[in-house]
Motif scaffolding. Structure first.
Motif, mmCIF file in Angstrom:
data_model
loop_
_atom_site.group_PDB
_atom_site.id
_atom_site.type_symbol
_atom_site.label_atom_id
_atom_site.label_comp_id
_atom_site.label_asym_id
_atom_site.label_seq_id
_atom_site.Cartn_x
_atom_site.Cartn_y
_atom_site.Cartn_z
ATOM 1 N N PRO A 161 1.687 -1.618 -0.108
ATOM 2 C CA PRO A 161 0.448 -0.231 -0.383
ATOM 3 C C PRO A 161 1.044 1.192 -0.287
ATOM 4 N N GLU A 162 -0.092 2.726 -0.495
ATOM 5 C CA GLU A 162 0.753 3.430 -0.161
ATOM 6 C C GLU A 162 1.194 4.260 1.603
ATOM 7 N N GLY A 163 1.768 5.030 1.818
ATOM 8 C CA GLY A 163 2.450 5.506 2.699
ATOM 9 C C GLY A 163 4.203 5.255 2.847
ATOM 10 N N TRP A 164 4.558 5.688 3.877
ATOM 11 C CA TRP A 164 5.402 5.497 4.423
ATOM 12 C C TRP A 164 5.765 4.506 5.459
ATOM 13 N N GLN A 165 4.760 3.552 5.672
ATOM 14 C CA GLN A 165 5.194 2.805 7.180
ATOM 15 C C GLN A 165 3.861 1.845 7.235
ATOM 16 N N PRO A 166 3.641 1.045 5.553
ATOM 17 C CA PRO A 166 2.532 0.574 5.950
ATOM 18 C C PRO A 166 2.633 -1.306 6.455
ATOM 19 N N LEU A 167 4.070 -1.643 6.898
ATOM 20 C CA LEU A 167 4.355 -2.257 7.230
ATOM 21 C C LEU A 167 3.955 -2.686 8.968
ATOM 22 N N TYR A 174 7.906 -1.516 15.097
ATOM 23 C CA TYR A 174 8.047 -0.819 14.351
ATOM 24 C C TYR A 174 9.087 0.320 13.823
ATOM 25 N N PRO A 175 10.382 0.358 13.443
ATOM 26 C CA PRO A 175 10.654 -0.728 12.453
ATOM 27 C C PRO A 175 11.860 -1.351 13.471
ATOM 28 N N ASN A 176 12.250 -2.979 12.957
ATOM 29 C CA ASN A 176 13.127 -3.791 13.630
ATOM 30 C C ASN A 176 14.476 -3.749 13.024
ATOM 31 N N THR A 177 15.681 -5.208 13.705
ATOM 32 C CA THR A 177 16.828 -5.125 12.851
ATOM 33 C C THR A 177 15.478 -5.912 11.825
ATOM 34 N N ALA A 178 15.332 -7.034 11.941
ATOM 35 C CA ALA A 178 14.632 -8.034 10.790
ATOM 36 C C ALA A 178 14.544 -7.242 9.538
ATOM 37 N N LEU A 179 13.659 -6.375 10.542
ATOM 38 C CA LEU A 179 13.121 -5.677 8.960
ATOM 39 C C LEU A 179 13.776 -4.763 7.962
ATOM 40 N N VAL A 180 14.484 -4.357 8.383
ATOM 41 C CA VAL A 180 15.563 -3.811 8.543
ATOM 42 C C VAL A 180 17.166 -4.226 7.582
ATOM 43 N N GLU A 181 17.465 -5.853 8.088
ATOM 44 C CA GLU A 181 18.445 -6.566 7.736
ATOM 45 C C GLU A 181 17.271 -7.907 6.501
ATOM 46 N N ASN A 188 17.588 5.477 6.398
ATOM 47 C CA ASN A 188 17.575 6.745 6.320
ATOM 48 C C ASN A 188 18.290 7.428 7.058
ATOM 49 N N GLU A 189 19.995 7.316 7.760
ATOM 50 C CA GLU A 189 19.978 8.596 8.383
ATOM 51 C C GLU A 189 18.873 7.966 9.960
ATOM 52 N N GLY A 190 18.799 6.775 10.040
ATOM 53 C CA GLY A 190 18.060 7.739 11.523
ATOM 54 C C GLY A 190 16.506 7.835 10.925
ATOM 55 N N LYS A 191 15.987 7.828 9.527
ATOM 56 C CA LYS A 191 14.480 7.594 9.477
ATOM 57 C C LYS A 191 14.400 6.472 8.521
ATOM 58 N N TYR A 192 13.382 5.661 9.036
ATOM 59 C CA TYR A 192 12.769 4.126 8.308
ATOM 60 C C TYR A 192 11.599 4.818 7.677
ATOM 61 N N TYR A 193 11.495 3.424 6.949
ATOM 62 C CA TYR A 193 10.454 3.915 5.790
ATOM 63 C C TYR A 193 10.705 2.783 4.837
ATOM 64 N N ASP A 194 9.438 1.837 4.866
ATOM 65 C CA ASP A 194 8.914 1.006 3.993
ATOM 66 C C ASP A 194 9.782 1.005 2.556
ATOM 67 N N ARG A 195 10.151 0.050 2.033
ATOM 68 C CA ARG A 195 10.962 0.093 1.036
ATOM 69 C C ARG A 195 10.326 0.144 -0.347
ATOM 70 N N PHE A 196 8.964 -1.133 0.199
ATOM 71 C CA PHE A 196 7.960 -1.009 -1.437
ATOM 72 C C PHE A 196 6.988 -0.146 -1.269
ATOM 73 N N ARG A 197 6.390 0.369 -2.018
ATOM 74 C CA ARG A 197 5.078 1.150 -1.535
ATOM 75 C C ARG A 197 4.480 1.224 -2.981
ATOM 76 N N HIS A 198 2.741 1.593 -2.702
ATOM 77 C CA HIS A 198 2.484 1.548 -3.982
ATOM 78 C C HIS A 198 3.002 0.596 -4.652
ATOM 79 N N ARG A 199 3.136 -0.410 -4.734
ATOM 80 C CA ARG A 199 3.472 -1.508 -5.904
ATOM 81 C C ARG A 199 2.717 -2.763 -5.939
ATOM 82 N N VAL A 200 2.223 -3.136 -7.117
ATOM 83 C CA VAL A 200 2.362 -5.238 -7.401
ATOM 84 C C VAL A 200 3.279 -5.633 -6.307
ATOM 85 N N MET A 201 3.514 -6.742 -5.936
ATOM 86 C CA MET A 201 4.604 -7.160 -5.340
ATOM 87 C C MET A 201 4.869 -8.575 -6.106
#
Length: 591
Positions: A161-167, A174-181, A188-201
């Protein structure tokens, strides 16, 4: 590295008959089970599976091995992957040896981290799949591409979905180590957001079906059009192929595998009944990809767009394939019309037209190789011929497949008009040996396919493989010099006798895997082609013949030792120990 004792324990807990019967229906035939061989086409069953020896052998093509070997060859798995699948089935955990003194706590922590990452990507895939029917734009995108609910479910397609942090809806904290690794979340320099946004997966799975990464496609004209997971502890884009897990059965049924450029190409082809397609993951086809492809099928087809980018990608694939080529594997290259990709072409013309073009218009690697290198050259001039020799020679040097390499060099000789012997010298290679034509003697047709004749020591090794307890009758004194096949026999006997109980034939085969003697064992099994009795000798008479054979070998080794000591005495003299040994051997020979 997987410890050898774990392999022994694993093979003792599983039954090869159950493993193979799930893939190839077996029928009882005497003490063994039989089927038509899954590794070559035949009408009369010659594929035998032994429940007592726990190995399989085809008496026609010579394929053989343990349950691990079967999983590797039949499903195209690597050794660790095959062991992991069988261990999961047996409820065992695969240990890894990473140093003799590795701390068990460190090993446990590493395993826990791996499991956490796998659970993270799997949970993300489920979340994306659940989101797909809830968002009309994403659902409509797949409907317009003609994808059925069955194909969507088969490939586990979804929507981020759209948005910065749907997960954050399914992962707390959120966030946690496993999500990042795992690459699901960007730091992004301490700012966390979902890599995939508004995309079919498009979930990417490993050969065991575990989600290890994702590909995401935009629904509009945003850039980048495709976004892939970064390399992580789970995911290496140069060593994985999209759609391979989902397409295994179709690949096996078709006897070929098709490599395309995009995820949507793979899924669209499957919707129209071509389920044997796979795609590289945002990178050109690598050497590792080619190795994986060759484990899946004998016929490998590359399909590229007809534009300049597609042709560059095709040539990179060919270059990376050259060192991996084998004489029993065939690579083909198909270029679509410039206005089409596989997705659009099959939707426009259908399955039959696409497959007809694939099989009739694709170019064998050898044809594409010379066509590409000759493009723009005038081979009617000496300069054009010289340029062809210059550009092709470093590529030809990479080919280790003997027959194909020879034929390509022969073709170069024809194209430039240089004698093969002179061309070999020009390329810095040994000139091909010219053979004098010998008289032709026609053998009776019945002897047209005779197995290789084994030496006595090779026959003894074969007997020991199928009757491990006979190692008790092997006693080779330490003073004897053992090399070659004799070293293999001694190594086998020593290892069998060191085990608490006689190992199975399958355990012996796995013990010898990657050893210097593996090629010899393959030769011995190949010699049994067409002779079912060759791997059955276990009677009292067979045992007596084995004991007689060991006596003959012992006499031969002693004779060789005597002759060696005599020669040494003539040239450099013997030590006191060697003099006593020679005297002792001569005395034994006299008696």
């Amino acid at each position: 590295m997987i410890p050898a004792d774990f392999i022994d324990e694993l093979l003792a807990k599983i039954d090869i008959v159950d493993i193979i019967d799930e893939q190839v229906p077996l029928k009882k035939s005497g003490a063994n089970y039989m089927a038509c061989c899954p590794f070559h086409k035949e009408k009369t069953p010659s594929f035998s599976v032994s429940p007592t020896k726990q190995f399989y052998h085809c008496f026609s093509c010579g394929a053989h091995g343990s349950a691990i070997g079967f999983m590797m060859e039949h499903q195209g798995l690597s050794f660790p992957e095959a062991v992991q699948q069988l261990a999961d089935r047996a409820g065992m955990k695969v240990p890894q040896t990473r140093g003799q003194n590795e701390n068990p706590e460190i090993r446990a922590e590493r395993k826990k981290k791996q499991q956490t990452l796998e659970e993270t990507t799997e949970a993300a895939a489920q979340f994306y799949a659940q989101q797909l029917p809830l968002h009309a734009a994403a659902h409509t995108y797949f409907q317009q591409r003609g994808l059925s609910a069955e194909v969507i479910a088969h490939y586990g397609l979804g929507y981020a979905p759209e948005g910065w942090q749907p997960l954050a809806k399914v992962f707390q904290p959120y966030p946690n180590t496993a999500l990042v690794e795992s690459g699901m979340v960007v730091d992004n320099e301490g700012k966390y957001y979902d890599r995939f946004r508004h995309r079919v997966m498009f979930p990417i799975r490993n050969p065991r079906g575990q989600v290890i990464g994702f590909g995401g496609r935009v629904l509009d004209d945003s850039k980048p059009k495709y976004l892939n997971s970064p390399d992580t502890p789970l995911f290496d884009k140069g060593k994985n192929l999209y759609g391979l897990y989902e397409g295994r059965s179709a690949i096996k049924e078709a006897g070929r595998i098709l490599v395309v450029e995009g995820y949507m190409d793979v899924v669209a082809l499957a919707q129209f009944g071509i389920g044997y397609g796979v795609a590289s993951l945002g990178t050109s086809t690598t050497a590792e990809h080619v190795k994986i492809l060759m484990r899946q099928a004998d016929s490998i087809y590359f399909c590229f767009d007809g534009d300049s980018a597609g042709r560059k990608a095709a040539w990179r694939a060919l270059e990376n394939a050259l060192p991996q080529l084998k004489d029993d594997k065939a690579l083909h290259f198909l270029f679509l019309p410039e206005e089409h990709d596989p997705d659009s072409y099959i939707r426009a013309f259908g399955k039959d037209k696409f497959e007809d073009m694939l099989l009739s218009q694709s170019k064998p690697l050898s044809e594409y190789f010379w066509q590409h290198l000759s493009d723009g050259l005038n081979l009617h001039t000496q300069e054009g011929k010289a340029e062809l020799v210059k550009t092709s020679s470093p590529l030809l040097a990479q080919i280790t497949a003997p027959a194909l390499g020879f034929l390509l060099k022969q073709k170069l000789s024809e194209l430039v008009g240089i004698d093969p012997a002179d061309l070999a010298q020009l390329l810095g290679q040994e000139a091909p040996k010219r053979s004098v034509k010998a008289k032709s003697y026609k053998l009776p047709s019945a002897t047209a396919k005779q197995p290789a004749m084994l030496t006595l020591v090779q026959k003894q090794i074969r007997s020991l493989l199928i009757n491990p307890n006979w190692a008790a009758y092997i006693d080779l004194p330490e003073y004897l010099v053992l090399d070659g096949d004799f070293a293999c026999l001694a190594n086998l006997a020593e290892w069998i006798n060191s085990q608490p109980a006689a190992p199975s034939s399958a355990q012996i085969l796995e013990y010898m895997r990657h050893s210097p003697h593996q090629a010899l064992l393959n030769l011995i099994f190949q010699s049994a082609s067409g002779i079912s009795e060759a791997l059955e000798g276990s009677s009292e008479e067979d045992l007596e013949n084995f004991r007689i054979g060991m006596k003959k070998l012992l006499d031969e080794l002693k004779y060789r030792q005597i002759e060696s000591l005599k020669q040494k005495n003539l040239h450099s003299g013997l030590s006191d120990y060697e003099k006593k040994l020679l005297l002792s051997l001569l005395t034994l020979k006299a008696h």
